[in-house]
Design a protein around this motif. Structure first.
Motif, PDB file in Angstrom:
ATOM      1  N   LEU A   1      41.595  34.825  54.362  1.00 26.82           N
ATOM      2  CA  LEU A   1      41.261  34.752  53.168  1.00 26.82           C
ATOM      3  C   LEU A   1      42.311  35.134  52.019  1.00 26.82           C
ATOM      4  O   LEU A   1      42.528  34.582  51.044  1.00 26.82           O
ATOM      5  N   TYR A   2      43.131  36.303  52.285  1.00 24.94           N
ATOM      6  CA  TYR A   2      44.148  36.660  51.626  1.00 24.94           C
ATOM      7  C   TYR A   2      45.192  35.471  51.464  1.00 24.94           C
ATOM      8  O   TYR A   2      45.585  35.518  50.327  1.00 24.94           O
ATOM      9  N   LYS A   3      45.515  35.054  52.604  1.00 26.70           N
ATOM     10  CA  LYS A   3      46.397  33.806  52.293  1.00 26.70           C
ATOM     11  C   LYS A   3      45.948  32.497  51.679  1.00 26.70           C
ATOM     12  O   LYS A   3      46.751  31.805  50.856  1.00 26.70           O
ATOM     13  N   LEU A   4      44.724  32.446  51.583  1.00 33.21           N
ATOM     14  CA  LEU A   4      43.972  31.097  51.099  1.00 33.21           C
ATOM     15  C   LEU A   4      43.800  31.201  49.700  1.00 33.21           C
ATOM     16  O   LEU A   4      43.772  30.287  48.991  1.00 33.21           O
ATOM     17  N   ASN A   5      43.632  32.434  49.136  1.00 31.81           N
ATOM     18  CA  ASN A   5      43.298  32.551  47.646  1.00 31.81           C
ATOM     19  C   ASN A   5      43.767  33.516  46.955  1.00 31.81           C
ATOM     20  O   ASN A   5      43.959  34.683  47.238  1.00 31.81           O
ATOM     21  N   LYS A   6      44.360  32.967  45.791  1.00 35.41           N
ATOM     22  CA  LYS A   6      45.184  33.945  44.900  1.00 35.41           C
ATOM     23  C   LYS A   6      44.324  35.130  44.212  1.00 35.41           C
ATOM     24  O   LYS A   6      44.701  36.295  44.138  1.00 35.41           O
ATOM     25  N   GLU A   7      43.009  34.876  43.967  1.00 35.64           N
ATOM     26  CA  GLU A   7      42.211  35.843  43.490  1.00 35.64           C
ATOM     27  C   GLU A   7      41.879  37.004  44.481  1.00 35.64           C
ATOM     28  O   GLU A   7      41.854  37.926  44.304  1.00 35.64           O
ATOM     29  N   VAL A   8      41.488  36.430  45.555  1.00 39.68           N
ATOM     30  CA  VAL A   8      41.461  37.576  47.036  1.00 39.68           C
ATOM     31  C   VAL A   8      42.532  38.443  47.040  1.00 39.68           C
ATOM     32  O   VAL A   8      42.580  39.385  47.009  1.00 39.68           O
TER      33      VAL A   8
ATOM     34  N   TYR B   1      40.889  38.595  34.633  1.00 36.50           N
ATOM     35  CA  TYR B   1      41.003  40.032  34.784  1.00 36.50           C
ATOM     36  C   TYR B   1      40.057  40.980  34.857  1.00 36.50           C
ATOM     37  O   TYR B   1      39.986  41.641  35.662  1.00 36.50           O
ATOM     38  N   LYS B   2      38.928  40.600  34.292  1.00 38.46           N
ATOM     39  CA  LYS B   2      37.733  41.624  34.226  1.00 38.46           C
ATOM     40  C   LYS B   2      37.330  41.700  35.593  1.00 38.46           C
ATOM     41  O   LYS B   2      36.895  42.671  36.258  1.00 38.46           O
ATOM     42  N   LYS B   3      37.133  40.347  36.342  1.00 41.59           N
ATOM     43  CA  LYS B   3      36.630  40.316  37.549  1.00 41.59           C
ATOM     44  C   LYS B   3      37.405  40.920  38.694  1.00 41.59           C
ATOM     45  O   LYS B   3      36.962  41.620  39.430  1.00 41.59           O
ATOM     46  N   LEU B   4      38.832  40.851  38.682  1.00 41.93           N
ATOM     47  CA  LEU B   4      39.563  41.387  39.403  1.00 41.93           C
ATOM     48  C   LEU B   4      39.913  42.732  39.357  1.00 41.93           C
ATOM     49  O   LEU B   4      39.939  43.399  40.601  1.00 41.93           O
TER      50      LEU B   4
ATOM     51  N   LEU C   1      48.934  42.978  37.065  1.00 44.11           N
ATOM     52  CA  LEU C   1      47.811  42.203  36.579  1.00 44.11           C
ATOM     53  C   LEU C   1      47.337  42.206  35.317  1.00 44.11           C
ATOM     54  O   LEU C   1      47.561  41.134  34.524  1.00 44.11           O
ATOM     55  N   TYR C   2      47.485  43.488  34.586  1.00 44.53           N
ATOM     56  CA  TYR C   2      47.422  43.510  33.243  1.00 44.53           C
ATOM     57  C   TYR C   2      48.391  42.744  32.708  1.00 44.53           C
ATOM     58  O   TYR C   2      48.392  42.059  31.529  1.00 44.53           O
ATOM     59  N   ASN C   3      49.748  43.165  32.884  1.00 47.49           N
ATOM     60  CA  ASN C   3      51.150  42.406  32.179  1.00 47.49           C
ATOM     61  C   ASN C   3      50.887  40.924  32.328  1.00 47.49           C
ATOM     62  O   ASN C   3      51.342  40.303  31.277  1.00 47.49           O
ATOM     63  N   GLU C   4      50.450  40.418  33.429  1.00 46.30           N
ATOM     64  CA  GLU C   4      50.706  39.188  33.802  1.00 46.30           C
ATOM     65  C   GLU C   4      49.494  38.470  32.963  1.00 46.30           C
ATOM     66  O   GLU C   4      49.755  37.345  32.178  1.00 46.30           O
ATOM     67  N   THR C   5      48.535  39.221  32.825  1.00 43.51           N
ATOM     68  CA  THR C   5      47.306  38.386  31.881  1.00 43.51           C
ATOM     69  C   THR C   5      47.794  38.708  30.445  1.00 43.51           C
ATOM     70  O   THR C   5      47.328  37.523  29.638  1.00 43.51           O
TER      71      THR C   5
END
Length: 182
Positions: free
Chosen positions: A28-35, A85-88, A52-56
């Motif tokens: 799953l880690y390899k498959l999905n950026k959000e995961v 961002y909120k979700k992650l 993540l904050y800085n990228e957003t």
């Protein structure tokens, strides 16, 4: 397409051994950026959340003021970045900070380039309203960003399409203003 229900997923996960579970999570880690981002936040913690904050924030800024060229004003892209961002992260205050940053950049864009259109201002107003609503739910959020909330009121003065009037109206929805006047 048939999907598992959460209860069915839990049952299946309980039936596999730890080695298989590690393999599944790795896939799953390899498959999905959000995961990948979610698990990084979970296990690395603050460093991953800050990245993540800085990228957003960079994604939001690039829609208004990119390093090169003109802003594309793809408001949906900026809002999608905030939602992601909120979700992650699950960090409500940082999410509010990004939402307010969106409105600040939109206001600065108007001040730099002139009036935009009603759709643009409705998006800014809606985001500002959502920030105010969350601040009304938790005073500590208001205390953290109150100066920025008022700064937008000041900056919008003179902007067309009724933008300033709506921002002022929403600002005075804040429950905590009376406390400060006493």
């Amino acid at each position: 397409m048939t999907l598992l229900k959460v209860s069915e997923l839990k049952k299946e996960l309980k039936s596999i051994d730890q080695k298989e579970l590690v393999q599944l999570i790795t896939e799953l880690y390899k498959l999905n950026k959000e995961v990948k981002q979610y698990l990084s936040n979970k296990f690395i913690g603050e460093e991953a959340e800050e990245a993540l904050y800085n990228e957003t924030a960079r994604k939001i800024r690039n829609e208004f003021f990119p390093d090169r060229g003109d802003g594309k004003l793809r408001l949906q892209e900026a809002k999608k970045a905030i939602s992601n961002y909120k979700k992650l992260s699950g960090d409500e205050l940082s999410t509010l900070d990004l939402m307010l940053y969106y409105v600040e950049l939109g206001t600065d864009f108007t001040l730099a380039y002139g009036d935009i259109d009603q759709r643009f201002y409705r998006s800014m107003e809606s985001m500002y309203y959502n920030v105010v609503k969350e601040c009304n739910n938790k005073k500590e959020y208001y205390d953290e960003i109150k100066d920025r909330l008022y700064s937008i009121v000041e900056k919008t003065d003179g902007i067309g399409w009724g933008y300033h009037d709506v921002i002022v109206e929403y600002y005075y929805y804040l429950n905590w203003l009376d406390d400060e006047e006493e």
